[in-house]
Scaffold this active site. Structure first.
Site, PDB file in Angstrom:
ATOM      1  N   ARG A  25       0.819  -1.219   0.000  1.00 39.62           N
ATOM      2  CA  ARG A  25       0.000   0.000   0.000  1.00 39.62           C
ATOM      3  C   ARG A  25       0.857   1.275   0.000  1.00 39.62           C
ATOM      4  NH1 ARG A  25      -5.622  -0.564   1.381  1.00 39.62           N
ATOM      5  NH2 ARG A  25      -6.168  -2.663   0.739  1.00 39.62           N
ATOM      6  N   ARG A  29      -3.189   6.464   0.602  1.00 40.80           N
ATOM      7  CA  ARG A  29      -3.808   7.547   1.359  1.00 40.80           C
ATOM      8  C   ARG A  29      -2.912   8.312   2.322  1.00 40.80           C
ATOM      9  NH1 ARG A  29      -8.882   4.428   3.605  1.00 40.80           N
ATOM     10  NH2 ARG A  29      -7.216   2.943   3.977  1.00 40.80           N
ATOM     11  N   ARG A  38      -7.135  12.076  -5.822  1.00 42.62           N
ATOM     12  CA  ARG A  38      -8.383  11.362  -5.552  1.00 42.62           C
ATOM     13  C   ARG A  38      -9.565  12.320  -5.571  1.00 42.62           C
ATOM     14  NH1 ARG A  38     -12.222   8.863  -2.329  1.00 42.62           N
ATOM     15  NH2 ARG A  38     -11.927   6.645  -1.857  1.00 42.62           N
ATOM     16  N   ASP A  75      -6.798  -2.662  -7.452  1.00 44.21           N
ATOM     17  CA  ASP A  75      -7.328  -3.304  -6.253  1.00 44.21           C
ATOM     18  C   ASP A  75      -7.633  -4.758  -6.557  1.00 44.21           C
ATOM     19  OD1 ASP A  75      -8.267  -2.452  -3.421  1.00 44.21           O
ATOM     20  OD2 ASP A  75      -9.770  -3.869  -4.126  1.00 44.21           O
ATOM     21  N   TYR A 155     -14.879 -11.465  -0.091  1.00 43.88           N
ATOM     22  CA  TYR A 155     -15.561 -10.199  -0.396  1.00 43.88           C
ATOM     23  C   TYR A 155     -16.810 -10.444  -1.243  1.00 43.88           C
ATOM     24  CZ  TYR A 155     -11.675  -7.648   1.592  1.00 43.88           C
ATOM     25  OH  TYR A 155     -10.750  -7.149   2.469  1.00 43.88           O
TER      26      TYR A 155
END
Ligand code: 1CP
Length: 349
Positions: A25, A29, A38, A75, A155
Site C-alpha cells: 500500500r 492515502r 483522488r 485493487d 468479499y
C-alpha cells in the site's frame, strides 16, 4: 546492456549489495499528493480505471522515497467487478459488493468478457513502465498483483469486509462442491489477468491472500494452497521466468506448506511471524519478504528503528526484501517513512 534490478535479483536468489525494499500500500492515502488526485478524480475506482491517473499514483511514492519496486495501483476487487458483480467504494468506508448467496448466483458471473473491464489496467501497466523509464527509475521493478481466490471470494460472498467470514466459511465447509465452482472461476480469471499484466510489462507478481488465516488446516489446503498452485502453474506455463510472491497473511506455520507446495518464488511474511522460525524454516527454501508491523512505522521513533534493525540483521544474511507485514496505515507520517527508507538504504550486510 540490461540494467540489473536489485529487487528482481533478490527474488532470483542473488545477494545484492543493499537490501531492496517496498511497502505494501505504498501508493495511497498517507500521501497528500494521492489525496489531491483522488478528490479531482471523484473516487477510488475512477482512478483505478484511468491509466493516466493510476500510473501517476503508482510512481508517486518513488519520487519521495525511491523504493526498489513500484506496485501497480489497482485493487484486488477489480476481478469480481470484471466478472459482473456490482462494486462500490464509498469515501471513508470499505468496499461494497452485491453479495453472492448460493450456487445459482454464480450464473451472474461471466469470465468471457473480463478484459472489457480490465483493459485500462493493462494500459496502466505499460504506461507505468514507460513513466519509470522516462523519470530515470531504471533500477525500479514493476510489480503486478491480484488477490488470491479465497480472499477475493470472501468479499464476493460477504458483500464486503468481514470480521468472522461466517457466510463464506459456511458455504465452503457446507457445500464444497458448489464453492469449488466459485474458486474455479476465480482461478481461471486471475490466471488470465496476471498473464495479461506480465504481457503489458509487469516484472514480478504478488498474490495477496489477506484472509487466508481464518481457515483450518484442511480448508487452508483446499482453498488456499490448491488454487494458488493452479494460478502459479497457469502463469508459469506462459511466463516461466516471472517471479511470483505469495502472501498468505495470518497463516502461521501453515506458511511452510504453502511455500513448499505452491511453487511460488518468494514468500511474504506478516508481522506475527516469529523471525527465527522464518529464517530456520523458510529462508533456505526461498527469498522472504516482510515483516515490520505497520503500526511500528506509524508510531515511529526508537522502537521502529530497533525493530527495523533487527529485521535487517535477522533476514539480511540471505536473499531478503524489506517490507511491512501488512499495508501502510493512512495516518503514517511521511517523516517516519523517510527515516525507515534511509535506514534500509544505509544498512550494510
Ligand atoms: O482512497 C481510498 O479510499 C481507497 C483506499 C484503497 C487503496 C489505496 C483501496 C480500497 N485499495 C487501494 C489500493 C490497493 N489495494 C493496492 C494498490 C497498490 C499499493 O499497494 O500501493 C493494493 C495492492 C490493494 C490490495 C487489496 N485491496 C487487498 C490486499 C492487501 C491487504 O491490504 O490486505 C485487500 C484486502 C483489498 C480490499 C480493499 N480495497 C480497499 C480497501 C479499503 C480494502 C480493504 C477492506 C477491508 O478491510 O476488508
Amino acid at each position: 546492456m540490461e540494467i540489473k534490478k536489485p529487487f528482481l535479483q533478490t527474488l532470483h536468489g542473488e545477494m545484492t549489495e543493499s537490501i531492496p525494499f517496498w511497502f505494501m500500500r505504498q501508493a495511497g492515502r498517507y500521501l497528500p499528493e494521492y489525496g489531491e488526485l483522488r478528490s479531482q478524480a471523484g473516487g477510488f475506482l475512477n482512478m483505478v480505471y484511468n491509466p493516466k491517473n493510476a500510473a501517476e499514483i503508482t510512481v508517486q511514492p518513488l519520487r519521495r522515497f525511491g523504493m526498489s519496486a513500484a506496485i501497480l495501483f489497482s485493487d484486488i476487487l477489480v476481478i469480481p467487478q470484471a466478472l459482473g458483480q456490482k462494486l462500490e467504494f464509498m469515501a471513508g468506508e470499505g468496499p461494497k459488493l452485491d453479495a453472492l448467496k448460493e450456487e445459482n448466483d454464480l450464473s451472474k458471473l461471466n469470465s468471457d468478457t473480463i478484459d472489457e473491464v480490465l483493459n485500462p489496467i493493462y494500459e496502466t501497466v505499460s504506461l507505468t513502465r514507460q513513466k519509470l523509464n522516462d523519470e530515470g527509475f531504471d533500477q525500479t521493478a514493476l510489480i503486478g498483483f491480484a488477490g488470491s481466490p479465497w480472499t477475493v471470494a470472501t468479499y464476493m460472498v460477504e458483500g464486503g469486509g468481514s470480521k468472522t467470514y461466517e457466510k463464506t466459511k459456511a458455504w465452503a465447509y457446507g457445500h464444497p462442491t458448489s464453492f469449488q465452482k466459485l474458486i474455479d472461476i476465480l482461478v481461471e480469471s486471475t490466471t488470465h489477468y496476471l498473464c495479461r499484466q506480465v504481457e503489458a510489462g509487469a516484472e514480478s507478481l504478488q498474490l495477496f491472500d489477506s484472509w487466508s488465516g481464518v481457515l483450518d488446516e484442511e480448508n487452508f489446503d483446499r482453498w488456499v494452497i490448491k488454487p494458488t498452485s493452479q494460478i502459479v502453474a497457469g502463469v508459469k506455463e506462459k511466463h516461466p521466468d516471472i517471479p511470483i510472491i505469495g502472501f498468505p497473511r495470518g497463516a502461521g506455520t501453515m506458511v511452510f506448506n504453502y511455500a513448499e507446495e505452491t511453487n511460488i518464488q518468494a514468500i511474504g511474511l506478516d508481522f506475527t511471524m516469529p523471525q527465527k522460525w522464518a529464517t530456520d524454516n523458510l529462508q533456505h527454501l526461498m527469498p522472504v519478504q516482510g515483516n515490520l508491523d505497520p503500526v511500528s512505522l506509524l508510531a515511529g521513533g526508537p522502537q521502529m528503528e530497533e525493530k527495523a534493525q533487527k529485521i535487517l540483521k535477522t533476514f539480511g544474511n540471505q536473499p531478503f526484501v524489506f517490507n511491512l507485514g501488512h499495508g501502510i496505515i493512512k495516518e503514517t507520517p511521511i517523516a517516519h517513512v523517510e527515516k525507515l527508507c534511509d535506514m534500509i538504504r544505509g544498512y550494510k550486510r
